[in-house]
Design a protein around this motif. Structure first.
Motif, PDB file in Angstrom:
ATOM      1  N   UNK A 158       0.824  -1.213   0.000  1.00 50.60           N
ATOM      2  CA  UNK A 158       0.000   0.000   0.000  1.00 50.60           C
ATOM      3  C   UNK A 158       0.857   1.261   0.000  1.00 50.60           C
ATOM      4  N   UNK A 159       1.971   1.253   0.746  1.00 52.99           N
ATOM      5  CA  UNK A 159       2.868   2.419   0.758  1.00 52.99           C
ATOM      6  C   UNK A 159       3.472   2.624  -0.632  1.00 52.99           C
ATOM      7  N   UNK A 160       3.909   1.541  -1.247  1.00 50.54           N
ATOM      8  CA  UNK A 160       4.462   1.630  -2.605  1.00 50.54           C
ATOM      9  C   UNK A 160       3.409   2.177  -3.565  1.00 50.54           C
ATOM     10  N   UNK A 161       2.181   1.703  -3.422  1.00 45.18           N
ATOM     11  CA  UNK A 161       1.096   2.185  -4.279  1.00 45.18           C
ATOM     12  C   UNK A 161       0.714   3.621  -3.995  1.00 45.18           C
ATOM     13  N   UNK A 162       0.739   4.031  -2.731  1.00 39.77           N
ATOM     14  CA  UNK A 162       0.380   5.401  -2.367  1.00 39.77           C
ATOM     15  C   UNK A 162       1.424   6.409  -2.859  1.00 39.77           C
ATOM     16  N   UNK A 163       2.674   5.967  -2.932  1.00 35.56           N
ATOM     17  CA  UNK A 163       3.739   6.863  -3.388  1.00 35.56           C
ATOM     18  C   UNK A 163       4.006   6.728  -4.881  1.00 35.56           C
ATOM     19  N   UNK A 164       3.320   5.787  -5.533  1.00 34.54           N
ATOM     20  CA  UNK A 164       3.469   5.613  -6.975  1.00 34.54           C
ATOM     21  C   UNK A 164       4.826   5.076  -7.377  1.00 34.54           C
ATOM     22  N   UNK A 165       5.454   4.274  -6.534  1.00 28.35           N
ATOM     23  CA  UNK A 165       6.810   3.811  -6.800  1.00 28.35           C
ATOM     24  C   UNK A 165       6.897   2.653  -7.781  1.00 28.35           C
ATOM     25  N   UNK A 166       5.780   2.077  -8.171  1.00 26.38           N
ATOM     26  CA  UNK A 166       5.793   1.039  -9.198  1.00 26.38           C
ATOM     27  C   UNK A 166       5.301   1.682 -10.492  1.00 26.38           C
ATOM     28  N   UNK A 167       6.220   1.955 -11.437  1.00 28.93           N
ATOM     29  CA  UNK A 167       5.820   2.658 -12.673  1.00 28.93           C
ATOM     30  C   UNK A 167       4.719   1.929 -13.447  1.00 28.93           C
ATOM     31  N   UNK A 168       4.681   0.634 -13.333  1.00 22.97           N
ATOM     32  CA  UNK A 168       3.666  -0.121 -14.057  1.00 22.97           C
ATOM     33  C   UNK A 168       2.276   0.097 -13.466  1.00 22.97           C
ATOM     34  N   UNK A 169       2.197   0.268 -12.147  1.00 24.96           N
ATOM     35  CA  UNK A 169       0.895   0.409 -11.485  1.00 24.96           C
ATOM     36  C   UNK A 169       0.542   1.850 -11.142  1.00 24.96           C
TER      37      UNK A 169
END
Length: 144
Positions: free
Chosen positions: A78-89
């Motif tokens: 969720x932290x990775x998703x909230x910060x947009x750190x996965x360019x694919x997602x």
């Protein structure tokens, strides 16, 4: 315990229904009665899980601790998703998702502790007190 264990499920569903309602600018979340005595709810969740458990008690403890690792992983996701750190997602999660996942970690840890010992509230309170004394102690005078 004389209370209906399905009340614990209702409380969890109420918390889940409140997820994603906004962060600092959201209206104050109403206090759910179970939140006033979380150990009562944890005990009911423990009883509900135990009633549906098919593994031997020793494995039950191990799997509840492993469940904690799963919840921590979901928090990291969720932290990775909230910060947009996965360019694919991209921005696949919100900070409210992170809040909900952190709550899941706390609940899962409390249930795991309750699975290990019926004295979980006392064990936790004693440990919290020790950590607070150690961490919040006033620095000695003359210390740099």
């Amino acid at each position: 315990m004389s209370e209906d264990p399905t009340k614990a499920i209702d409380a969890v569903e109420a918390v889940e229904a409140a997820e994603g309602t906004g962060a600092p600018d959201r209206p104050e979340t109403p206090v759910i009665p179970d939140a006033l005595d979380p150990w009562d709810t944890v005990t009911r969740l423990h009883a509900w899980l135990t009633a549906h458990q098919t593994l031997p008690p020793g494995q039950e403890v191990l799997l509840r601790v492993l469940k904690l690792s799963e919840e921590v992983g979901e928090t990291a996701q969720a932290v990775i998703g909230a910060t947009g750190q996965n360019p694919r997602k991209g921005h696949s999660h919100t900070w409210q998702d992170v809040e909900a996942e952190l709550c899941d970690v706390i609940i899962t840890a409390m249930v795991a502790l309750r699975t290990l010992t019926p004295a979980a509230p006392e064990v936790f309170a004693t440990h919290l007190h020790r950590v607070a004394e150690r961490s919040l102690a006033k620095p000695e005078s003359g210390a740099d």
